[in-house]
Design a protein around this motif. Structure first.
Motif, PDB file in Angstrom:
ATOM      1  N   TRP A 134     -36.396 -15.790 -36.014  1.00  0.00           N
ATOM      2  CA  TRP A 134     -37.807 -15.383 -36.134  1.00  0.00           C
ATOM      3  C   TRP A 134     -38.460 -16.056 -37.349  1.00  0.00           C
ATOM      4  CZ3 TRP A 134     -40.645 -12.303 -32.884  1.00  0.00           C
ATOM      5  CH2 TRP A 134     -41.898 -11.891 -33.327  1.00  0.00           C
ATOM      6  N   LYS A 135     -37.687 -16.110 -38.455  1.00  0.00           N
ATOM      7  CA  LYS A 135     -38.244 -16.657 -39.698  1.00  0.00           C
ATOM      8  C   LYS A 135     -38.500 -18.160 -39.574  1.00  0.00           C
ATOM      9  CE  LYS A 135     -35.415 -16.912 -43.136  1.00  0.00           C
ATOM     10  NZ  LYS A 135     -34.566 -16.552 -44.309  1.00  0.00           N
ATOM     11  N   TYR A 136     -37.531 -18.903 -39.023  1.00  0.00           N
ATOM     12  CA  TYR A 136     -37.643 -20.363 -39.027  1.00  0.00           C
ATOM     13  C   TYR A 136     -38.478 -20.909 -37.873  1.00  0.00           C
ATOM     14  CZ  TYR A 136     -34.238 -20.472 -42.777  1.00  0.00           C
ATOM     15  OH  TYR A 136     -33.604 -20.289 -43.976  1.00  0.00           O
ATOM     16  N   THR A 137     -39.060 -20.009 -37.057  1.00  0.00           N
ATOM     17  CA  THR A 137     -40.040 -20.454 -36.047  1.00  0.00           C
ATOM     18  C   THR A 137     -41.448 -20.098 -36.468  1.00  0.00           C
ATOM     19  OG1 THR A 137     -39.700 -18.375 -34.830  1.00  0.00           O
ATOM     20  CG2 THR A 137     -38.410 -20.292 -34.116  1.00  0.00           C
ATOM     21  N   ALA A 138     -41.618 -19.662 -37.725  1.00  0.00           N
ATOM     22  CA  ALA A 138     -42.944 -19.210 -38.186  1.00  0.00           C
ATOM     23  C   ALA A 138     -43.967 -20.340 -38.154  1.00  0.00           C
ATOM     24  CB  ALA A 138     -42.832 -18.630 -39.591  1.00  0.00           C
ATOM     25  N   ARG A 139     -43.574 -21.581 -38.396  1.00  0.00           N
ATOM     26  CA  ARG A 139     -44.491 -22.709 -38.438  1.00  0.00           C
ATOM     27  C   ARG A 139     -44.448 -23.524 -37.146  1.00  0.00           C
ATOM     28  NH1 ARG A 139     -43.650 -25.105 -44.598  1.00  0.00           N
ATOM     29  NH2 ARG A 139     -44.018 -23.135 -45.689  1.00  0.00           N
ATOM     30  N   THR A 140     -43.833 -22.957 -36.114  1.00  0.00           N
ATOM     31  CA  THR A 140     -43.702 -23.676 -34.837  1.00  0.00           C
ATOM     32  C   THR A 140     -44.681 -23.096 -33.821  1.00  0.00           C
ATOM     33  OG1 THR A 140     -41.365 -24.043 -35.238  1.00  0.00           O
ATOM     34  CG2 THR A 140     -42.130 -24.347 -32.972  1.00  0.00           C
ATOM     35  N   SER A 183     -30.563 -18.985 -29.880  1.00  0.00           N
ATOM     36  CA  SER A 183     -31.153 -20.311 -29.975  1.00  0.00           C
ATOM     37  C   SER A 183     -32.651 -20.196 -30.234  1.00  0.00           C
ATOM     38  CB  SER A 183     -30.892 -21.085 -28.670  1.00  0.00           C
ATOM     39  OG  SER A 183     -31.501 -22.350 -28.712  1.00  0.00           O
ATOM     40  N   ASP A 184     -33.194 -21.130 -31.037  1.00  0.00           N
ATOM     41  CA  ASP A 184     -34.644 -21.156 -31.294  1.00  0.00           C
ATOM     42  C   ASP A 184     -35.108 -22.603 -31.337  1.00  0.00           C
ATOM     43  OD1 ASP A 184     -34.881 -22.238 -34.177  1.00  0.00           O
ATOM     44  OD2 ASP A 184     -33.394 -20.628 -34.411  1.00  0.00           O
ATOM     45  N   ASN A 185     -36.405 -22.786 -31.297  1.00  0.00           N
ATOM     46  CA  ASN A 185     -37.001 -24.126 -31.361  1.00  0.00           C
ATOM     47  C   ASN A 185     -37.775 -24.316 -32.655  1.00  0.00           C
ATOM     48  OD1 ASN A 185     -39.056 -22.359 -30.798  1.00  0.00           O
ATOM     49  ND2 ASN A 185     -40.112 -23.716 -29.341  1.00  0.00           N
ATOM     50  N   GLY A 186     -37.218 -23.721 -33.751  1.00  0.00           N
ATOM     51  CA  GLY A 186     -37.911 -23.743 -35.042  1.00  0.00           C
ATOM     52  C   GLY A 186     -37.624 -24.971 -35.879  1.00  0.00           C
ATOM     53  N   ALA A 187     -37.530 -24.755 -37.190  1.00  0.00           N
ATOM     54  CA  ALA A 187     -37.436 -25.867 -38.134  1.00  0.00           C
ATOM     55  C   ALA A 187     -36.115 -26.603 -38.026  1.00  0.00           C
ATOM     56  CB  ALA A 187     -37.621 -25.344 -39.562  1.00  0.00           C
ATOM     57  N   GLY A 188     -35.046 -25.910 -37.675  1.00  0.00           N
ATOM     58  CA  GLY A 188     -33.747 -26.542 -37.598  1.00  0.00           C
ATOM     59  C   GLY A 188     -33.251 -26.984 -38.963  1.00  0.00           C
ATOM     60  N   PHE A 189     -32.217 -27.830 -38.998  1.00  0.00           N
ATOM     61  CA  PHE A 189     -31.689 -28.344 -40.258  1.00  0.00           C
ATOM     62  C   PHE A 189     -30.826 -29.556 -39.969  1.00  0.00           C
ATOM     63  CE2 PHE A 189     -28.872 -24.999 -38.727  1.00  0.00           C
ATOM     64  CZ  PHE A 189     -27.633 -25.611 -38.713  1.00  0.00           C
ATOM     65  N   MET A 229     -36.390 -25.299 -48.886  1.00  0.00           N
ATOM     66  CA  MET A 229     -36.983 -24.954 -50.192  1.00  0.00           C
ATOM     67  C   MET A 229     -37.531 -23.530 -50.141  1.00  0.00           C
ATOM     68  SD  MET A 229     -36.369 -27.548 -51.939  1.00  0.00           S
ATOM     69  CE  MET A 229     -37.337 -27.165 -53.403  1.00  0.00           C
ATOM     70  N   PRO A 230     -37.548 -22.786 -51.298  1.00  0.00           N
ATOM     71  CA  PRO A 230     -38.029 -21.398 -51.308  1.00  0.00           C
ATOM     72  C   PRO A 230     -39.493 -21.261 -50.895  1.00  0.00           C
ATOM     73  CG  PRO A 230     -36.721 -21.860 -53.254  1.00  0.00           C
ATOM     74  CD  PRO A 230     -36.927 -23.166 -52.578  1.00  0.00           C
ATOM     75  N   HIS A 231     -40.297 -22.314 -51.195  1.00  0.00           N
ATOM     76  CA  HIS A 231     -41.711 -22.202 -50.844  1.00  0.00           C
ATOM     77  C   HIS A 231     -41.942 -22.422 -49.351  1.00  0.00           C
ATOM     78  CE1 HIS A 231     -41.175 -26.579 -51.450  1.00  0.00           C
ATOM     79  NE2 HIS A 231     -42.156 -26.684 -50.530  1.00  0.00           N
ATOM     80  N   GLU A 232     -40.892 -22.982 -48.644  1.00  0.00           N
ATOM     81  CA  GLU A 232     -41.051 -23.196 -47.205  1.00  0.00           C
ATOM     82  C   GLU A 232     -40.733 -21.912 -46.428  1.00  0.00           C
ATOM     83  OE1 GLU A 232     -39.996 -27.888 -46.565  1.00  0.00           O
ATOM     84  OE2 GLU A 232     -38.307 -26.490 -46.707  1.00  0.00           O
ATOM     85  N   PHE A 233     -39.571 -21.334 -46.707  1.00  0.00           N
ATOM     86  CA  PHE A 233     -39.150 -20.118 -46.023  1.00  0.00           C
ATOM     87  C   PHE A 233     -38.461 -19.226 -47.049  1.00  0.00           C
ATOM     88  CE2 PHE A 233     -38.991 -23.514 -42.843  1.00  0.00           C
ATOM     89  CZ  PHE A 233     -39.822 -22.998 -41.850  1.00  0.00           C
ATOM     90  N   GLY A 234     -38.773 -17.905 -47.002  1.00  0.00           N
ATOM     91  CA  GLY A 234     -38.193 -16.965 -47.939  1.00  0.00           C
ATOM     92  C   GLY A 234     -36.742 -16.655 -47.587  1.00  0.00           C
ATOM     93  N   GLY A 235     -36.102 -15.857 -48.481  1.00  0.00           N
ATOM     94  CA  GLY A 235     -34.736 -15.439 -48.217  1.00  0.00           C
ATOM     95  C   GLY A 235     -33.838 -15.672 -49.399  1.00  0.00           C
ATOM     96  N   LEU A 236     -32.623 -15.033 -49.310  1.00  0.00           N
ATOM     97  CA  LEU A 236     -31.664 -15.130 -50.402  1.00  0.00           C
ATOM     98  C   LEU A 236     -30.494 -16.058 -50.083  1.00  0.00           C
ATOM     99  CD1 LEU A 236     -31.437 -11.341 -51.317  1.00  0.00           C
ATOM    100  CD2 LEU A 236     -32.716 -13.091 -52.534  1.00  0.00           C
ATOM    101  N   GLY A 237     -30.306 -16.431 -48.808  1.00  0.00           N
ATOM    102  CA  GLY A 237     -29.147 -17.226 -48.427  1.00  0.00           C
ATOM    103  C   GLY A 237     -27.889 -16.404 -48.268  1.00  0.00           C
ATOM    104  N   ILE A 238     -28.062 -15.113 -47.951  1.00  0.00           N
ATOM    105  CA  ILE A 238     -26.900 -14.240 -47.807  1.00  0.00           C
ATOM    106  C   ILE A 238     -26.633 -13.852 -46.353  1.00  0.00           C
ATOM    107  CG2 ILE A 238     -28.050 -11.992 -47.967  1.00  0.00           C
ATOM    108  CD1 ILE A 238     -24.944 -13.069 -49.934  1.00  0.00           C
ATOM    109  N   GLY A 239     -27.629 -14.064 -45.436  1.00  0.00           N
ATOM    110  CA  GLY A 239     -27.526 -13.582 -44.052  1.00  0.00           C
ATOM    111  C   GLY A 239     -26.433 -14.258 -43.246  1.00  0.00           C
ATOM    112  N   LEU A 240     -26.371 -15.613 -43.312  1.00  0.00           N
ATOM    113  CA  LEU A 240     -25.351 -16.321 -42.523  1.00  0.00           C
ATOM    114  C   LEU A 240     -23.952 -16.102 -43.092  1.00  0.00           C
ATOM    115  CD1 LEU A 240     -27.127 -19.680 -41.631  1.00  0.00           C
ATOM    116  CD2 LEU A 240     -26.706 -17.707 -40.176  1.00  0.00           C
TER     117      LEU A 240
END
Length: 640
Positions: A543-549, A570-576, A593-604
């Motif tokens: 949900w987060k990484y499809t915000a700009r899609t 699966s999503d069609n968002g920013a990817g990596f 980058m933090p200004h692109e998408f929020g988060g702590l990096g703990i979820g995965l």
């Protein structure tokens, strides 16, 4: 028996027919009728050709009796004789046409002499016919025997030859020719040396000279012939020397039996025996058989040497004497049950060989008669002493290892408990200064509304940093929480969890237009709370990484891979970039980058811990700007 067809001149053929005539070919009445005609005809001729007073009244009738005897045999000949006598005495003796006699004495002696004479003549004819018949029968038997001998020689299943002492052939049967591969015409031009294997020729000649010197009457041995096509033919050769009445050697009889197939079978049997022995040696096995009635045990193919047994044959008493006292009752009980058909004989016990107790595993199957009684046992014995020693050593090591594992587990649990207490203490101690910092920053902001813009910005950075620090502490606590506790597997509906979470995300951000597709019927056996957190993290990332899609889309589905079910988000968002995927599941590591998408990096990192606790795995695939796919399993792969 049918006489041979007569040959020669017509007269010779006639005499041959007369000599070969067999009276019993016709019935007795036919022969009597013919004798009657011949006798009456002879009597008529006698009356017609000469007066009654002339002499020689019996001559013509004697000829009739002889002809009747030749045609009909002794009884018919005597019938013609008696009939002729009656006719002569009735027609040619005065007074004519009566049986009265002028001189009865003369008539008596004359008729008696004629009767005796005819008896001798007819008897001689009958005896000649009988001897001739016996001769014909003997000749036919000789011809039949000769033909049978010829058939035996030519049609026999074994090769047969007659040859002179110098090796020249007298006769050869077809079987011998077929065995060597040459025609009979080719064979008659050859010498037996021409197709005898060179290595066997010297032995063949040595045997022959022994027989020639009257050292042995006959001999037999195995030899090789060279077939016309070039291959070897093994034969069992029997040679007999036929001698003349003087004792001098005359000719040689050879009987040759093709034993090539037998030799191949023997070679195959030897090879099989060698392979069996090698297999026994490699496996450390000894095969044996036992006579149930006599209670004798005999090893096969010398396999007792493989196990180092002192001998190849044992009685049950000898075996029991070598058996460990603690094992004897079990051995006797198991053998008795197996003989009765109430159990199988598969047992391990100890025997005393070479001055030490050695362990053996013994298995046997029984052959039974029509009444089901055990007759013979076939079995294998294997020395498992080293395995037993290894088992004892492994058991000792396992006991030691279990003890050390318990010690290590207790130490690890104590360290883990201490670390957990330390983590809670650190988190609690860190939260308190953070609350103080954040509180004083807010107080400064509220108590000094006239602060310049830079001062206010500094205060806001302080509050944001303290808030961020608090979130990091919460993330650490959450990560440690998912790594402990007991796993409770229960039926979980992943489709329902995914649908509910996506509806909650849509409710918090109604301004976003995100399409999603959840495959129905996604079920798994897993810990419900942990799976809830796993799906929360993966769907929140999507949900987060499809915000700009624009036209964002999220899909939840399952796929089969090698008999293992994998669930995918699966999503069609920013990817990596997959080149940086090594940092993907590390705590507090981010690929944006933090200004692109929020988060702590703990979820995965948390998701990976949850999947690993279920003995599964978590994999990711993505491309920049083309979305990402995370697939996980909740059970380890099993192999058949």
């Amino acid at each position: 028996m049918t006489p041979p067809s007569p040959t020669g001149s017509p007269m010779q053929r006639v005499w041959q027919r007369v000599a070969d005539w067999q009276p019993d070919r016709h019935s007795i009445w036919t022969r009597l009728a013919v004798a009657l005609v011949i006798t009456l005809l002879a009597a008529w001729m006698r009356v017609a050709l000469a007066p009654a007073e002339s002499g020689g009244r019996f001559i013509t009738l004697s000829l009739a009796a002889a002809l009747s005897a030749l045609y009909g045999g002794f009884r018919v000949g005597m019938f013609s004789t008696v009939l002729g006598m009656l006719v002569i005495n009735f027609v040619l003796v005065k007074p004519y046409f009566s049986f009265a006699f002028e001189d009865p004495v003369e008539a008596f002696w004359l008729n008696l002499w004629h009767l005796v004479t005819q008896f001798v003549v007819v008897g001689a004819i009958a005896l000649m016919q009988r001897q001739n018949r016996h001769l014909r029968e003997a000749t036919a038997l000789i011809q039949q025997g000769k033909q049978q001998l010829e058939d035996t020689f030519e049609q026999g299943a074994t090769g047969m030859t007659h040859s002179h002492l110098n090796g020249e052939w007298i006769r050869i049967n077809q079987t011998y020719c077929d065995m060597i591969g040459y025609t009979k015409a080719e064979m008659l031009k050859m010498h037996f040396r021409d197709f005898t294997h060179p290595d066997d020729l010297e032995l063949d000649l040595a045997h022959f000279h022994r027989a020639l010197n009257d050292e042995v009457p006959h001999y037999a041995f195995e030899k090789r012939y060279i077939h016309k096509l070039g291959h070897f033919v093994w034969a069992y050769l029997t040679i007999s020397l036929v001698r003349k009445p003087s004792g001098e050697a005359d000719y040689v009889i050879a009987v040759v039996q093709d034993i090539t197939a037998l030799k191949h079978a023997e070679q195959a049997l030897r090879t099989s025996g060698q392979l069996l022995r090698q297999a026994h040696e490699l496996a450390g096995l000894a095969s044996w058989q036992a006579d149930v009635a006599t209670r004798r045990f005999t090893t096969l193919s010398g396999s007792h040497e493989i196990l180092g047994l002192p001998q190849a044959d044992f009685s049950d008493e000898e075996l029991l004497a070598l058996t460990h006292p603690d094992d004897r009752p079990g051995v006797m009980r198991q053998w008795a049950l197996a003989v009765q058909g109430k159990g199988v004989y598969d047992i391990e016990y100890r025997l005393m060989f070479g001055g030490e107790w050695r362990w053996f595993t013994v298995r046997a199957e029984f052959e039974r008669d029509a009444h089901g009684r055990a007759v013979r046992a076939l079995g294998v014995t294997r020395d498992v002493t080293e395995r037993k020693r290894s088992e004892v050593e492994i058991q000792r090591l396992n006991t030691s290892l279990e003890h050390r594992i318990q010690e290590r587990t207790q130490a690890l649990k104590a360290a883990y408990d201490e670390l957990e207490s330390y983590s809670y203490a650190v988190a609690h101690d860190l939260r308190s200064p953070l609350r103080i910092i954040n509180g004083f920053a807010q107080a400064l902001q509220e108590d000094h509304p006239a602060l310049d813009a830079n001062s206010l910005a500094h205060l806001q950075r302080i509050m944001a940093a303290s808030k961020k620090m608090g979130e990091l502490i919460d993330g650490l606590l959450t990560l440690s929480q998912f790594a402990r506790g007991e796993l409770q597997r229960k039926p979980v509906n992943l489709s329902a969890i995914a649908t509910r979470l996506l509806e909650e995300f849509a409710g918090t951000e109604p301004q976003r237009q995100v399409g999603w597709q959840v495959e129905p019927g996604l079920h798994a056996m897993a810990d419900p709370a942990l799976v809830e957190a796993l799906m929360q993290n993966l769907l929140h990332n999507a949900w987060k990484y499809t915000a700009r899609t624009p036209d964002a889309h999220i899909r939840v589905y399952a796929q089969e891979s090698g008999g293992l079910t994998r669930f995918c988000v699966s999503d069609n968002g920013a990817g990596f970039d997959m080149a940086r995927a090594a940092k993907l599941f590390q705590p507090f590591q981010r690929l944006h980058m933090p200004h692109e998408f929020g988060g702590l990096g703990i979820g995965l990192a948390t998701s990976l811990r949850i999947v690993q606790r279920h003995s599964g795995d978590l994999q990711a695939s993505a491309a920049p700007g083309q979305g990402a796919t995370f697939c996980f399993s909740l059970a380890a792969r099993t192999t058949a």
